[in-house]
Design a protein around this motif. Structure first.
Motif, PDB file in Angstrom:
ATOM      1  N   UNK A  40     -22.823  -0.578 -75.344  1.00 55.99           N
ATOM      2  CA  UNK A  40     -21.925  -0.635 -76.502  1.00 55.99           C
ATOM      3  C   UNK A  40     -22.328  -1.753 -77.458  1.00 55.99           C
ATOM      4  N   UNK A  41     -22.649  -2.910 -76.880  1.00 58.45           N
ATOM      5  CA  UNK A  41     -23.024  -4.051 -77.717  1.00 58.45           C
ATOM      6  C   UNK A  41     -24.311  -3.756 -78.485  1.00 58.45           C
ATOM      7  N   UNK A  42     -25.290  -3.181 -77.824  1.00 56.22           N
ATOM      8  CA  UNK A  42     -26.558  -2.849 -78.483  1.00 56.22           C
ATOM      9  C   UNK A  42     -26.315  -1.891 -79.647  1.00 56.22           C
ATOM     10  N   UNK A  43     -25.513  -0.836 -79.394  1.00 59.20           N
ATOM     11  CA  UNK A  43     -25.236   0.135 -80.456  1.00 59.20           C
ATOM     12  C   UNK A  43     -24.434  -0.506 -81.588  1.00 59.20           C
ATOM     13  N   UNK A  44     -23.447  -1.338 -81.230  1.00 54.68           N
ATOM     14  CA  UNK A  44     -22.600  -1.956 -82.245  1.00 54.68           C
ATOM     15  C   UNK A  44     -23.353  -2.900 -83.149  1.00 54.68           C
ATOM     16  N   UNK A  45     -24.187  -3.755 -82.560  1.00 61.38           N
ATOM     17  CA  UNK A  45     -24.948  -4.688 -83.389  1.00 61.38           C
ATOM     18  C   UNK A  45     -26.083  -3.986 -84.132  1.00 61.38           C
ATOM     19  N   UNK A  46     -26.576  -2.874 -83.597  1.00 56.41           N
ATOM     20  CA  UNK A  46     -27.652  -2.146 -84.275  1.00 56.41           C
ATOM     21  C   UNK A  46     -27.172  -1.462 -85.542  1.00 56.41           C
ATOM     22  N   UNK A  47     -25.896  -1.045 -85.573  1.00 58.09           N
ATOM     23  CA  UNK A  47     -25.427  -0.224 -86.694  1.00 58.09           C
ATOM     24  C   UNK A  47     -25.500  -0.967 -88.022  1.00 58.09           C
ATOM     25  N   UNK A  48     -25.298  -2.303 -87.975  1.00 60.30           N
ATOM     26  CA  UNK A  48     -25.321  -3.039 -89.251  1.00 60.30           C
ATOM     27  C   UNK A  48     -26.510  -3.975 -89.371  1.00 60.30           C
ATOM     28  N   UNK A  49     -27.519  -3.768 -88.505  1.00 64.39           N
ATOM     29  CA  UNK A  49     -28.673  -4.668 -88.516  1.00 64.39           C
ATOM     30  C   UNK A  49     -29.392  -4.655 -89.857  1.00 64.39           C
ATOM     31  N   UNK A  50     -29.447  -3.501 -90.517  1.00 66.58           N
ATOM     32  CA  UNK A  50     -30.198  -3.386 -91.773  1.00 66.58           C
ATOM     33  C   UNK A  50     -29.530  -4.128 -92.930  1.00 66.58           C
ATOM     34  N   UNK A  51     -28.250  -4.476 -92.746  1.00 59.84           N
ATOM     35  CA  UNK A  51     -27.571  -5.273 -93.773  1.00 59.84           C
ATOM     36  C   UNK A  51     -27.499  -6.746 -93.363  1.00 59.84           C
ATOM     37  N   UNK A  52     -28.127  -7.073 -92.252  1.00 60.02           N
ATOM     38  CA  UNK A  52     -28.154  -8.447 -91.781  1.00 60.02           C
ATOM     39  C   UNK A  52     -29.566  -8.982 -91.722  1.00 60.02           C
ATOM     40  N   UNK A  53     -30.094  -9.110 -90.513  1.00 64.00           N
ATOM     41  CA  UNK A  53     -31.418  -9.713 -90.326  1.00 64.00           C
ATOM     42  C   UNK A  53     -32.558  -8.713 -90.447  1.00 64.00           C
ATOM     43  N   UNK A  54     -32.297  -7.446 -90.139  1.00 62.10           N
ATOM     44  CA  UNK A  54     -33.382  -6.482 -89.964  1.00 62.10           C
ATOM     45  C   UNK A  54     -33.857  -5.885 -91.279  1.00 62.10           C
ATOM     46  N   UNK A  55     -34.412  -6.740 -92.139  1.00 62.32           N
ATOM     47  CA  UNK A  55     -35.064  -6.272 -93.359  1.00 62.32           C
ATOM     48  C   UNK A  55     -36.510  -6.741 -93.326  1.00 62.32           C
ATOM     49  N   UNK A  56     -37.403  -6.047 -94.015  1.00 68.87           N
ATOM     50  CA  UNK A  56     -38.813  -6.427 -93.925  1.00 68.87           C
ATOM     51  C   UNK A  56     -39.105  -7.856 -94.363  1.00 68.87           C
ATOM     52  N   UNK A  57     -38.330  -8.379 -95.303  1.00 70.01           N
ATOM     53  CA  UNK A  57     -38.570  -9.752 -95.748  1.00 70.01           C
ATOM     54  C   UNK A  57     -37.875 -10.783 -94.868  1.00 70.01           C
ATOM     55  N   UNK A  58     -36.657 -10.447 -94.422  1.00 71.82           N
ATOM     56  CA  UNK A  58     -35.867 -11.449 -93.702  1.00 71.82           C
ATOM     57  C   UNK A  58     -36.271 -11.586 -92.245  1.00 71.82           C
ATOM     58  N   UNK A  59     -36.586 -10.488 -91.578  1.00 73.21           N
ATOM     59  CA  UNK A  59     -36.759 -10.558 -90.133  1.00 73.21           C
ATOM     60  C   UNK A  59     -37.949 -11.409 -89.690  1.00 73.21           C
ATOM     61  N   UNK A  60     -39.106 -11.379 -90.377  1.00 70.30           N
ATOM     62  CA  UNK A  60     -40.165 -12.309 -89.965  1.00 70.30           C
ATOM     63  C   UNK A  60     -39.736 -13.775 -90.040  1.00 70.30           C
ATOM     64  N   UNK A  61     -38.943 -14.118 -91.062  1.00 73.54           N
ATOM     65  CA  UNK A  61     -38.456 -15.504 -91.181  1.00 73.54           C
ATOM     66  C   UNK A  61     -37.506 -15.824 -90.040  1.00 73.54           C
ATOM     67  N   UNK A  62     -36.579 -14.897 -89.754  1.00 79.79           N
ATOM     68  CA  UNK A  62     -35.639 -15.122 -88.662  1.00 79.79           C
ATOM     69  C   UNK A  62     -36.336 -15.158 -87.308  1.00 79.79           C
ATOM     70  N   UNK A  63     -37.409 -14.387 -87.175  1.00 80.30           N
ATOM     71  CA  UNK A  63     -38.160 -14.424 -85.919  1.00 80.30           C
ATOM     72  C   UNK A  63     -38.787 -15.792 -85.709  1.00 80.30           C
TER      73      UNK A  63
END
Length: 374
Positions: free
Chosen positions: A262-285
């Motif tokens: 449930x947690x994986x699905x819940x956090x995945x649903x809005x990942x693209x509006x948070x960290x999971x963007x091509x520009x942001x995620x390398x920085x967050x990594x």
């Protein structure tokens, strides 16, 4: 290896410094004066879609609010379980509680935003307090949030409820909420500037001033979003309005999920509006991986004879101390502290999976509905 250990130490120092500043800045709102609030009603607004298992204690807690006049409105969003009957049963005992039906979902809207929009149209309070169906308010929470909004001149005030985690899967995922908020958002700067990029809230618990909410476009301004905790305060800030955060652990509790899936699905649903963007995620990594995942690996390498053990140990100690301070301040489960490097690694894996996995026609699914992915 020494340079790598030094980099890890510096990357661990950043969230440690921010967490220290934020924990000083983020205080619980002051208790509201005793007696009814002369400045008006707080409308407690609860969107509900198949929430019969969660809703009973939520309604009881909302109706037990003190220090301010409240109305409690539940929006039944086409539930197929006993949600409407449960609300009707509670409403029969308390005239301040009522149930409204959500019309069919219009094109371009996500379900929660549409339900919140319908709730706001039905509300009569000066303040609108949006809470999720699994959030249990403390008796003085509504009054304290309204008092904080007035005292700080904020059109939107939010806080993270105390997160209840019952399974290992929850303990490995949910604590990232407070780590990201307290370790990487500069709260003192957020209060000085109206920059939308600094807007942040927790969608589980958001109070807004009704007039400001409508002036900013309300949930209609973020109708296609799956991440209201990020997008709603940014909409307010784009309208020139102030938003703020308070320490929320004493205001409410919430158990978001009951298992890792449930947690994986819940956090995945809005990942693209948070960290999971091509520009942001390398920085967050770099920030998260270097400051929290790399240190224990460097300690193991140093123990095997490669690299500087003092530097590696220092970065690990700093990372764990930051997590411990946040965990204790937010009253989360202290057993999660030693799981911290794994928690951050899993969070990064989730974000990269959301960014890179093939998406069926570019869609996201939540609560039985399918939406175009942002």
């Amino acid at each position: 290896m020494t340079l790598l250990a030094l980099a890890a130490l510096l990357l661990a120092l950043l969230p440690a410094a921010l967490a220290l500043a934020n924990l000083v800045a983020l205080r619980p709102p002051r208790r509201a004066p005793a007696g009814p609030d002369p400045d008006g009603t707080v409308s407690i607004l609860i969107p509900a879609r198949n929430e019969a298992a969660n809703l009973g204690p939520t309604l009881a807690a909302a109706c037990a609010s003190t220090g301010v006049a409240v109305e409690v409105i539940v929006a039944d969003d086409h539930s197929t379980d006993a949600t409407p009957a449960l609300v009707a049963e509670h409403a029969a005992r308390d005239p301040r509680l009522r149930l409204i039906a959500v019309p069919p979902l219009p094109p371009g809207w996500t379900g929660k935003n549409h339900a919140c929009h319908v709730l706001a149209e039905a509300a009569a309070g000066r303040y609108l307090l949006f809470v999720d169906a699994d959030v249990r308010l403390e008796a003085g929470a509504a009054a304290a949030l309204a008092a904080a909004a007035r005292a700080r001149g904020a059109a939107l005030v939010s806080g993270v409820p105390r997160q209840v985690t019952g399974s290992l899967g929850e303990r490995l995922t949910v604590p990232m909420i407070n780590l990201l908020l307290l370790g990487y958002l500069p709260v003192p700067l957020m209060r000085r500037l109206r920059d939308p990029a600094l807007g942040a809230a927790c969608g589980q618990l958001v109070l807004v001033e009704a007039g400001a909410y409508r002036a900013a476009g309300g949930h209609g301004a973020i109708r296609a979003s799956l991440h209201d905790g990020v997008q709603l305060p940014r909409a307010f800030r784009r309208a020139g309005l102030a938003t703020d955060l308070v320490a929320g652990a004493g205001l409410a509790t919430c158990r978001m999920y009951t298992a890792f899936g449930q947690a994986w699905a819940g956090f995945s649903k809005n990942a693209h509006e948070g960290l999971a963007t091509p520009r942001a995620l390398p920085v967050w990594t770099l920030l998260l991986g270097g400051g929290h995942v790399l240190p224990p690996l460097l300690v193991l390498a140093a123990l095997a004879g490669a690299g500087s053990l003092p530097l590696a140990s220092g970065s690990l100690a700093l990372s764990l101390a930051t997590r411990a301070a946040i965990t204790l301040a937010t009253r989360e489960d202290p057993r999660t502290i030693l799981l911290h490097p794994v928690t951050v690694a899993l969070a990064l894996a989730l974000q990269w999976n959301a960014l890179l996995r093939p998406r069926r026609a570019g869609v996201a699914t939540w609560k039985g509905r399918t939406y175009p992915a942002a």
